[in-house]
Motif scaffolding. Structure first.
Motif, short mmCIF file in Angstrom:
data_model
loop_
_atom_site.label_atom_id
_atom_site.label_comp_id
_atom_site.label_asym_id
_atom_site.label_seq_id
_atom_site.Cartn_x
_atom_site.Cartn_y
_atom_site.Cartn_z
N PRO A 51 -5.25 -13.86 9.43
CA PRO A 51 -6.28 -12.89 9.02
C PRO A 51 -5.78 -11.84 8.02
N ILE A 52 -4.50 -11.86 7.68
CA ILE A 52 -3.88 -10.82 6.86
C ILE A 52 -4.20 -11.00 5.38
N SER A 53 -4.50 -9.91 4.70
CA SER A 53 -4.72 -9.93 3.25
C SER A 53 -3.40 -9.83 2.53
N VAL A 54 -3.27 -10.58 1.42
CA VAL A 54 -2.09 -10.46 0.57
C VAL A 54 -2.42 -9.69 -0.71
N GLY A 55 -3.50 -8.94 -0.67
CA GLY A 55 -3.83 -8.09 -1.80
C GLY A 55 -4.71 -8.73 -2.85
N ARG A 56 -5.28 -9.89 -2.56
CA ARG A 56 -6.28 -10.42 -3.50
C ARG A 56 -7.43 -9.40 -3.58
N GLY A 57 -7.93 -9.18 -4.79
CA GLY A 57 -8.97 -8.18 -4.97
C GLY A 57 -8.42 -6.78 -5.16
N THR A 58 -7.12 -6.68 -5.47
CA THR A 58 -6.49 -5.41 -5.82
C THR A 58 -5.66 -5.62 -7.08
N THR A 59 -5.00 -4.58 -7.53
CA THR A 59 -4.13 -4.70 -8.71
C THR A 59 -2.75 -5.22 -8.36
N LYS A 60 -2.51 -5.49 -7.06
CA LYS A 60 -1.18 -5.94 -6.64
C LYS A 60 -1.26 -7.19 -5.75
N PRO A 61 -1.93 -8.25 -6.19
CA PRO A 61 -1.95 -9.45 -5.36
C PRO A 61 -0.56 -10.03 -5.18
N PHE A 62 -0.28 -10.50 -3.98
CA PHE A 62 1.02 -11.07 -3.60
C PHE A 62 2.17 -10.10 -3.84
N GLN A 63 1.84 -8.81 -3.78
CA GLN A 63 2.87 -7.77 -3.82
C GLN A 63 2.65 -6.76 -2.69
N GLN A 64 1.72 -7.06 -1.80
CA GLN A 64 1.44 -6.21 -0.66
C GLN A 64 0.73 -7.06 0.41
N PHE A 65 0.68 -6.56 1.60
CA PHE A 65 -0.07 -7.24 2.65
C PHE A 65 -0.60 -6.19 3.62
N GLY A 66 -1.70 -6.54 4.30
CA GLY A 66 -2.26 -5.58 5.23
C GLY A 66 -3.47 -6.09 5.97
N HIS A 67 -3.89 -5.30 6.98
CA HIS A 67 -5.06 -5.61 7.80
C HIS A 67 -5.48 -4.32 8.51
N PRO A 68 -6.76 -4.14 8.75
CA PRO A 68 -7.20 -2.92 9.44
C PRO A 68 -6.56 -2.70 10.81
N ALA A 69 -6.15 -3.79 11.47
CA ALA A 69 -5.60 -3.66 12.82
C ALA A 69 -4.12 -3.29 12.86
N LEU A 70 -3.46 -3.25 11.71
CA LEU A 70 -2.02 -2.96 11.69
C LEU A 70 -1.81 -1.44 11.65
N THR A 71 -2.15 -0.78 12.74
CA THR A 71 -2.18 0.69 12.76
C THR A 71 -0.79 1.33 12.75
N GLU A 72 0.26 0.55 12.94
CA GLU A 72 1.63 1.09 12.89
C GLU A 72 2.07 1.38 11.46
N TYR A 73 1.35 0.82 10.48
CA TYR A 73 1.70 1.02 9.08
C TYR A 73 0.92 2.20 8.50
N GLN A 74 1.52 2.89 7.53
CA GLN A 74 0.87 4.04 6.87
C GLN A 74 0.22 3.66 5.55
N TYR A 75 0.86 2.76 4.81
CA TYR A 75 0.35 2.36 3.49
C TYR A 75 -0.98 1.62 3.66
N HIS A 76 -1.88 1.78 2.69
CA HIS A 76 -3.15 1.08 2.79
C HIS A 76 -3.70 0.70 1.42
N PHE A 77 -4.59 -0.28 1.41
CA PHE A 77 -5.32 -0.69 0.20
C PHE A 77 -6.68 -1.23 0.64
N VAL A 78 -7.60 -1.34 -0.32
CA VAL A 78 -8.95 -1.83 -0.04
C VAL A 78 -9.29 -2.95 -1.02
N PRO A 79 -9.36 -4.21 -0.57
CA PRO A 79 -9.73 -5.31 -1.47
C PRO A 79 -11.17 -5.16 -1.97
#
Length: 400
Positions: A270-298
């Motif tokens: 279910p994890i995004s690799v940043g498709r739909g951002t300016t950094k595809p395949f240079q970041q990863f994330g998901h709304p449920a990963l609350t331990e992380y501080q960095y964020h992006f919105v595809p």
């Protein structure tokens, strides 16, 4: 070679030399300047004579450049008979989304008919290859088993063998050609994102890979294509190579290309690799990963019209600021991203999809991660198969 062809040869040779020098400034300047790297496509004096008088089907995309000009345009200007084009995933001009069905059509610039090799038709038909004397293949690959350009290569070679048509491959360096790593594909997990019993990172150029397909008799019924590879000059696998244009919409730079083999596993989760951002395949994330501080919105963007987790705040990690040199020097898959995210993801029963095992080429990797094995333990399980593959690989290498 007629006068127009000779003039074109001089012109494109100058273009190629200039382009090579400009790209060298970005990465590995000393390597390129010292060795005077020549791509297969730039060795026109070698392959132009092989095209004379032939009705040619071209297999390529937006990466098929000679200098700053598309190879098809250059060949047509030199009066060679390019009669049709076959295009892989992302289309002839390289603008389609990953996985998007690409339709047949006509090239607006040249008027040539374009046949898609992505979607329902992954292999040129006998009808499409009628009245063809030669297939010319030129695509920039990135050296990962699940990057589908090598699957297209397989089907084109198979169609060429069945139709008894020679295929000429113009070789290009593999930016991930300096290492071999990952689990070897198991036959039951064969798909378009993994067709052959090779590791995730195979360490071969597309020309070397074509030789392996032929030599290992991976084509249907053990067929062998009439294959010729125009090799690069003065290239070694350890060399750094700056690709000249993004090979696909979501690999926009060298950081993404180096990170791609490790991060692509997230495409089967279910994890995004940043498709739909300016950094595809240079970041990863998901709304449920609350331990992380960095964020992006595809968001919808070229090459990602409907990105995973569109419009949602994805918490995760940014890898885009890592030095290019260190990314290349890693020279192995980095499983820590995948292992760490699995540990943090709350719904572990729905973390791995069926697509994950197709990407991995085996169901063992997800079993190992679920069992809590460390990266070193997982890596150790690959070693015997990797060593066996490397011995086979040696037979087909064109470069040190």
């Amino acid at each position: 070679m007629n006068i127009s062809q000779a003039s074109l040869f001089l012109f494109i040779s100058l273009l190629a030399f200039t382009a090579c020098g400009q790209n060298a400034k970005h990465e590995s300047k000393s390597v390129v300047e010292t060795k005077k790297l020549s791509l297969g496509v730039e060795r026109t004096s070698v392959y132009f004579p092989k095209l004379e008088g032939k009705r040619i089907a071209f297999v390529g995309n937006h990466t098929s450049l000679l200098g700053k000009k598309h190879l098809v345009d250059s060949l047509l200007n030199a009066d060679f008979q390019i009669t049709k084009v076959f295009s892989p995933e992302h289309g002839f001009r390289g603008k389609a989304d990953a996985g998007e069905k690409v339709k047949d059509g006509k090239d607006t610039k040249t008027g040539l008919p374009i046949y898609s090799l992505y979607g329902n038709n992954k292999k040129p038909s006998s009808e499409q290859l009628k009245n063809i004397d030669l297939i010319l293949f030129d695509i920039q690959d990135v050296g990962a088993r699940f990057y589908t350009y090598i699957s297209t290569l397989h089907y084109v070679m198979e169609a060429a063998a069945e139709a008894n048509i020679p295929i000429l491959v113009l070789d290009r360096p593999n930016p991930n050609g300096h290492y071999v790593d990952g689990p070897v594909l198991v036959e039951k997990f064969q798909s378009f994102v993994g067709m052959h019993p090779i590791p995730v990172v195979h360490g071969m150029t597309i020309g070397e890979y074509a030789k392996m397909i032929n030599g290992e008799k991976w084509l249907k019924n053990g067929l062998k294509a009439q294959l010729e590879v125009i090799a690069c000059e003065n290239y070694e696998h350890k060399d750094s190579y700056q690709v000249r244009v993004p090979p696909s919409p979501n690999l926009p730079n060298m950081a993404a290309i180096y990170l791609y083999p490790s991060l692509c596993f997230f495409e089967g989760t279910p994890i995004s690799v940043g498709r739909g951002t300016t950094k595809p395949f240079q970041q990863f994330g998901h709304p449920a990963l609350t331990e992380y501080q960095y964020h992006f919105v595809p968001k919808p963007s070229p090459g990602a019209k409907s990105p995973k987790l569109q419009g949602k705040k994805c918490l995760g990690k940014d890898l885009s600021d890592r030095p290019i040199g260190s990314l290349k020097a890693k020279a192995e898959l980095d499983l820590t991203y995948l292992i760490d995210v699995y540990r943090e993801y709350p719904d572990k029963n729905n973390f791995f999809t069926s697509f994950f095992s197709l990407l991995a080429g085996t169901d063992e990797l997800q079993k190992q991660i679920k069992a809590g094995q460390s990266e070193s333990e997982i890596r150790a399980s690959w070693q015997s198969e990797l060593e066996a593959f490397k011995k086979v690989r040696e037979k087909y290498l064109l470069y040190p």
